[in-house]
Design a protein around this motif. Structure first.
Motif, PDB file in Angstrom:
ATOM      1  N   HIS A 698      -4.430 -13.905  -1.324  1.00  0.00           N
ATOM      2  CA  HIS A 698      -5.057 -12.520  -0.654  1.00  0.00           C
ATOM      3  C   HIS A 698      -4.461 -11.051  -0.342  1.00  0.00           C
ATOM      4  N   GLY A 699      -3.589 -11.360  -1.713  1.00  0.00           N
ATOM      5  CA  GLY A 699      -2.801  -9.601  -1.719  1.00  0.00           C
ATOM      6  C   GLY A 699      -3.089  -9.059  -3.077  1.00  0.00           C
ATOM      7  N   ILE A 700      -4.363  -9.894  -4.340  1.00  0.00           N
ATOM      8  CA  ILE A 700      -4.636  -9.735  -5.245  1.00  0.00           C
ATOM      9  C   ILE A 700      -3.585  -8.626  -5.946  1.00  0.00           C
ATOM     10  N   TYR A 701      -3.309  -9.215  -5.748  1.00  0.00           N
ATOM     11  CA  TYR A 701      -2.043  -9.221  -6.719  1.00  0.00           C
ATOM     12  C   TYR A 701      -1.855  -9.509  -8.409  1.00  0.00           C
ATOM     13  N   ARG A 702      -1.756 -11.504  -8.541  1.00  0.00           N
ATOM     14  CA  ARG A 702      -1.469 -12.340  -9.977  1.00  0.00           C
ATOM     15  C   ARG A 702      -2.849 -11.555 -10.818  1.00  0.00           C
ATOM     16  N   GLY A 703      -1.836 -11.691 -12.293  1.00  0.00           N
ATOM     17  CA  GLY A 703      -2.684 -11.603 -13.602  1.00  0.00           C
ATOM     18  C   GLY A 703      -2.207  -9.918 -13.833  1.00  0.00           C
ATOM     19  N   LYS A 704      -1.829  -9.629 -15.464  1.00  0.00           N
ATOM     20  CA  LYS A 704      -1.761  -8.532 -15.778  1.00  0.00           C
ATOM     21  C   LYS A 704      -2.721  -7.397 -15.141  1.00  0.00           C
ATOM     22  N   ASN A 705      -2.008  -6.083 -14.335  1.00  0.00           N
ATOM     23  CA  ASN A 705      -3.075  -4.959 -14.351  1.00  0.00           C
ATOM     24  C   ASN A 705      -3.639  -4.934 -13.405  1.00  0.00           C
ATOM     25  N   THR A 706      -3.080  -6.163 -12.796  1.00  0.00           N
ATOM     26  CA  THR A 706      -4.375  -7.194 -11.257  1.00  0.00           C
ATOM     27  C   THR A 706      -4.681  -5.679 -10.146  1.00  0.00           C
ATOM     28  N   ARG A 707      -3.867  -5.254  -9.593  1.00  0.00           N
ATOM     29  CA  ARG A 707      -2.859  -4.062  -8.688  1.00  0.00           C
ATOM     30  C   ARG A 707      -3.501  -2.544  -9.595  1.00  0.00           C
ATOM     31  N   LEU A 708      -3.189  -2.319 -10.404  1.00  0.00           N
ATOM     32  CA  LEU A 708      -3.864  -1.569 -11.475  1.00  0.00           C
ATOM     33  C   LEU A 708      -5.080  -1.232 -11.668  1.00  0.00           C
ATOM     34  N   ASN A 709      -6.070  -1.811 -11.808  1.00  0.00           N
ATOM     35  CA  ASN A 709      -7.220  -2.293 -12.369  1.00  0.00           C
ATOM     36  C   ASN A 709      -7.840  -1.888 -10.877  1.00  0.00           C
ATOM     37  N   LEU A 710      -7.303  -2.606  -9.719  1.00  0.00           N
ATOM     38  CA  LEU A 710      -7.852  -2.563  -7.973  1.00  0.00           C
ATOM     39  C   LEU A 710      -7.672  -1.213  -7.816  1.00  0.00           C
ATOM     40  N   TYR A 711      -6.703  -0.013  -7.809  1.00  0.00           N
ATOM     41  CA  TYR A 711      -6.725   0.791  -7.258  1.00  0.00           C
ATOM     42  C   TYR A 711      -7.417   2.260  -7.938  1.00  0.00           C
ATOM     43  N   THR A 712      -7.340   1.339  -9.109  1.00  0.00           N
ATOM     44  CA  THR A 712      -8.318   2.305  -9.979  1.00  0.00           C
ATOM     45  C   THR A 712      -9.905   2.472  -9.565  1.00  0.00           C
ATOM     46  N   LYS A 713     -10.370   1.308  -9.490  1.00  0.00           N
ATOM     47  CA  LYS A 713     -11.380   1.343  -9.312  1.00  0.00           C
ATOM     48  C   LYS A 713     -11.494   1.820  -7.306  1.00  0.00           C
ATOM     49  N   MET A 714     -10.923   2.079  -6.722  1.00  0.00           N
ATOM     50  CA  MET A 714     -10.863   2.370  -5.185  1.00  0.00           C
ATOM     51  C   MET A 714     -11.086   3.903  -5.014  1.00  0.00           C
ATOM     52  N   THR A 715     -10.103   4.522  -6.501  1.00  0.00           N
ATOM     53  CA  THR A 715      -9.888   5.364  -6.302  1.00  0.00           C
ATOM     54  C   THR A 715     -10.993   7.018  -7.079  1.00  0.00           C
ATOM     55  N   ASN A 716     -11.486   6.121  -7.870  1.00  0.00           N
ATOM     56  CA  ASN A 716     -13.174   6.399  -8.491  1.00  0.00           C
ATOM     57  C   ASN A 716     -14.168   6.320  -7.694  1.00  0.00           C
ATOM     58  N   PHE A 717     -14.006   5.050  -6.477  1.00  0.00           N
ATOM     59  CA  PHE A 717     -14.847   5.298  -5.702  1.00  0.00           C
ATOM     60  C   PHE A 717     -14.607   6.580  -5.008  1.00  0.00           C
ATOM     61  N   VAL A 718     -13.506   6.453  -4.396  1.00  0.00           N
ATOM     62  CA  VAL A 718     -13.158   7.877  -3.076  1.00  0.00           C
ATOM     63  C   VAL A 718     -13.660   8.949  -3.821  1.00  0.00           C
ATOM     64  N   LEU A 719     -13.191   9.064  -4.949  1.00  0.00           N
ATOM     65  CA  LEU A 719     -13.880  10.477  -5.276  1.00  0.00           C
ATOM     66  C   LEU A 719     -15.229  11.092  -5.522  1.00  0.00           C
ATOM     67  N   LYS A 720     -15.630   9.445  -6.302  1.00  0.00           N
ATOM     68  CA  LYS A 720     -17.573  10.003  -6.032  1.00  0.00           C
ATOM     69  C   LYS A 720     -18.315  10.081  -4.856  1.00  0.00           C
ATOM     70  N   SER A 721     -17.537   9.050  -3.451  1.00  0.00           N
ATOM     71  CA  SER A 721     -18.401   9.300  -2.640  1.00  0.00           C
ATOM     72  C   SER A 721     -17.369  10.231  -1.443  1.00  0.00           C
ATOM     73  N   LEU A 722     -16.313  10.645  -1.791  1.00  0.00           N
ATOM     74  CA  LEU A 722     -15.904  11.719  -0.380  1.00  0.00           C
ATOM     75  C   LEU A 722     -16.189  12.972  -1.446  1.00  0.00           C
ATOM     76  N   LYS A 723     -17.384  13.342  -1.561  1.00  0.00           N
ATOM     77  CA  LYS A 723     -17.485  14.526  -2.400  1.00  0.00           C
ATOM     78  C   LYS A 723     -16.914  15.928  -2.259  1.00  0.00           C
ATOM     79  N   ASN A 724     -15.581  16.221  -3.106  1.00  0.00           N
ATOM     80  CA  ASN A 724     -14.711  17.811  -2.972  1.00  0.00           C
ATOM     81  C   ASN A 724     -15.813  18.819  -3.498  1.00  0.00           C
TER      82      ASN A 724
END
Length: 724
Positions: A698-724
């Motif tokens: 549930h926490g999506i933590y385990r494994g090398k770079n898991t959280r970094l990968n997740l938040y990179t994905k979310m960051t890219n999605f936010v920046l693409k979707s919320l056009k500034n």
């Protein structure tokens, strides 16, 4: 509403004045957030001892061995090393320890294997401090506990309960019917562990003559199976019992082991569904037991006499919605007891006579007690934490047993929490606020500050070098309720420009996200988004906590209705502000927050343009009995509440950008939720983004770079979707 707009403009003016000071500051990066660069220095977990001392589990980096070190509260100096792994045969490293009552022996644990989210089995040893003898207790053991007379240790293994007689080093098998996915003795099943928050389901009487324990018969509980990708050629499966809303629970019974006679008998508690708590009173033969009905709105506190078999109800709490289970039951020398309750509309502390008649209400007011720390026998003072200075703050207080002489012992603003010595003579206060890094300070029981233990000044100085925006707190009226909110604007905010808005929330019953505390990892991510030109805000809507019973329980039988209405109303409020780009408003959340963000994007498709949902519930029919039915009753009783507020029922309303993320190994909110949402979106011919993290929980933590990968994905999605 006009007053709020004025406050926003006022803060905006001061923010604009400080633009010139941000030009040379560094920007936060995702790598720094997830490699721990912004982590505060925490105190090691300490264990209070008898007298004015505590112990800490240490680690010698040179020898790579563990120690148990004893410290003085008063001086904060190490007094002695009680155990040194260098001197232990075959056990140089251990990662857990616990004392017997008179602190002459220790249980040392190592080689832990996870069972569920909060439960482990491990290899344990018994260490005699005086003789330095080390005796093996065994492998794959759960929750070993000394008897009060220190002559025995009770523990669970392979779903059975055992007692080790230390004087003869004999193992006594208390139960014989334990079986995986069928019968559990002495530890809890999945849903009790997750929702009633305990694993050890046995308790010694004060005279060590009885061992009360719970027996779970889960043979009729439906099994849930998860595929495990793993690293092998063929994937495997993980199967466990998981009772979903409206389905059969384990049949839980209270059993009593008579230690001298070595017999087990069952205690008949009448009609009930759950036994969420049990505790021996100060009379060694009297056991207290808490039961709940299935809808969890009828709680009974029983006293059971183990010698005579007499059982009586001493307290019965009912609520039209539900009654919270609490851990604050404290027995005084005369066997009267302390109890916390929302009976007057707010969570307060009460003193009851032994027969269950009310002696007095100790705390009173339009505010909630948020933690009960205990009673000092030396000064008859009760110590507690509350939100008396505003629901976003926490203070530590002392008050007389009769309700007199209340005193605030810590800072008025920010978040203070206390860790008390066993004799209540000292406490270590952890304090932080939105502007103050976590500090750890030693106080005496009168509230006198003795010494600052950790101040995290290095982190404070470090953050001065980053482009940090002020977290602005507000309270404003939406849908007839004053809601708490925080907002983060870009450090170079220009009131003449328009900015995208991202709302963050969790929104679950009794929860809180708007609190005056130091940054979490998500806060640093929100600061990073603000650096990129996005305003981030958070609102605690109806159903969240620390504002009284009625505010919290208004969502009963309608999870996802009023909370969603509030988030949509908040988005529309911001959409009318001159500095917000009304075409670019998003929302995100995790777990319950993912359920909310999905519903908001669908039901609020006229104001929300994007949403991220991480590990969301998409139908409460898929979630467990204890949590779900507490707030929704069963699907059989409340089908419309389940279905009308399920995102699956509104998939055809999707208009904006939607990112759906889940771990396939989530044993809490099953990936089934996401897959059923995917099916509904496909059937509605809606486009969306999906990412599955193999085997992550549930926490999506385990494994090398898991959280970094997740938040990179979310960051890219936010920046693409919320056009500034």
């Amino acid at each position: 509403m006009k007053k709020i707009c004025f406050l926003v403009i006022l803060v905006t003016f001061f923010s604009a004045k400080s633009q010139s000071t941000t030009n040379n500051l560094k920007e936060i990066t995702l790598e720094e957030i997830w490699n721990g660069s912004f982590s505060a220095d925490r105190m090691n977990a300490l264990r209070s001892m008898n007298g004015d001392f505590y112990t800490v589990l240490g680690f010698n980096r040179e020898t790579r061995t563990a120690t148990v070190d004893k410290y003085s509260y008063e001086t904060q100096q190490k007094v002695e090393t009680i155990v040194d792994g260098r001197n232990l045969p075959n056990l140089d490293y251990f990662s857990s320890y616990s004392f017997n009552d008179n602190e002459t022996k220790l249980l040392l644990g190592t080689n832990f294997k996870q069972v569920y989210r909060h439960s482990y089995k491990g290899t344990y040893f018994i260490y005699d401090i005086a003789t330095k003898d080390l005796i093996s207790l065994g492998e794959d053991i759960q929750e070993p506990t000394f008897s009060p007379d220190s002559k025995k240790v009770a523990y669970a293994k392979d779903n059975n309960l055992y007692v080790r007689d230390l004087e003869g080093n004999r193992e006594i098998r208390v139960t014989n019917d334990g079986k995986i996915n069928a019968i559990i003795n002495g530890t809890t099943d999945w849903v009790y562990e997750e929702e009633f928050a305990f694993v050890k389901a046995f308790e010694w009487s004060k005279d060590s003559k009885f061992l009360a324990f719970l027996r779970f018969d889960e043979k009729e509980v439906a099994q849930f199976t998860m595929n495990v990708t793993g690293n092998e050629l063929y994937p495997s499966t993980h199967t466990f019992k998981y009772p979903k809303a409206g389905e059969k629970n384990a049949v839980v019974t209270l059993e009593l082991f008579n230690v001298p006679q070595r017999t087990v008998s069952r205690v008949d508690l009448g009609s009930y569904e759950y036994i969420p708590r049990m505790q021996w009173t100060n009379k060694p033969e009297i056991l207290s037991i808490t039961t709940l009905n299935r809808n969890q709105n009828d709680l009974k506190l029983f006293f059971f006499n183990a010698n005579t078999g007499n059982l009586k109800v001493v307290l019965n709490e009912k609520d039209e919605a539900y009654v919270d289970v609490q851990d604050n039951l404290t027995f005084l020398e005369d066997n009267s007891f302390i109890w916390t309750s929302e009976r007057d509309g707010y969570n307060h502390i009460y003193h009851y006579n032994e027969d269950g008649t009310l002696k007095n209400q100790i705390t009173k007011g339009d505010w909630d007690v948020t933690n009960y720390y205990g009673l000092s026998k030396t000064n008859n003072k009760i110590y507690y934490q509350s939100v008396e200075n505003g629901s976003i703050n926490r203070g530590v207080y002392a008050i007389g047993l009769d309700g007199s002489d209340k005193k605030l012992l810590t800072d008025k603003s920010g978040q203070s929490s206390a860790s008390f010595s066993k004799n209540m003579k000292y406490f270590i206060n952890t304090h932080s606020s939105a502007t103050q890094v976590p500090t750890y300070t030693l106080y005496n029981g009168d509230g006198k500050k003795i010494k600052t233990l950790k101040d995290n000044i290095d982190l404070y100085v470090k953050m001065k070098g980053y482009k940090m925006s002020k977290k602005e707190f507000f309270t404003y009226n939406i849908n007839g309720n004053d809601l708490n909110m925080w907002m983060i604007k870009p450090a170079d905010f220009d009131p003449t420009k328009k900015y995208p808005l991202l709302l963050f929330q969790y929104s679950g019953p009794g929860s809180q996200q708007v609190s005056n505390r130091w940054n979490s990892s998500n806060d640093y991510w929100h600061q990073m988004l603000a650096q990129k030109g996005i305003i981030v805000a958070c609102v605690d809507g109806r159903g969240t906590g620390y504002k009284g019973r009625d505010f919290k329980k208004v969502t009963q039988k309608e999870l996802g209705k009023y909370e969603v209405e509030d988030q949509i109303a908040v988005a529309k409020f911001f959409a009318n502000e001159n500095y917000i780009d009304a075409e670019n408003i998003g929302i995100w959340g995790w777990s319950y927050g993912g359920f909310m963000s999905t519903n908001c994007l669908l039901k609020g498709n006229d104001v929300f343009s994007m949403a991220i949902a991480v590990a969301p519930v998409t139908s409460w029919r898929f979630y467990d009995t204890v949590y779900t039915e507490r707030y929704m009753t069963t699907p059989q009783e409340n089908a419309s509440g389940y279905d009308e507020n399920s995102p699956i029922s509104h998939a055809d309303k999707l208009k904006g950008d939607y990112l759906l993320v889940h771990g396939s190994g989530d044993d809490n909110v099953h990936v089934q939720n996401t897959m059923r949402m995917v099916n509904a979106l496909v059937e509605a011919n809606k486009q969306f983004d999906l990412f599955i993290y193999p085997d992550r929980t549930h926490g999506i933590y385990r494994g090398k770079n898991t959280r970094l990968n997740l938040y990179t994905k979310m960051t890219n999605f936010v920046l693409k979707s919320l056009k500034n």
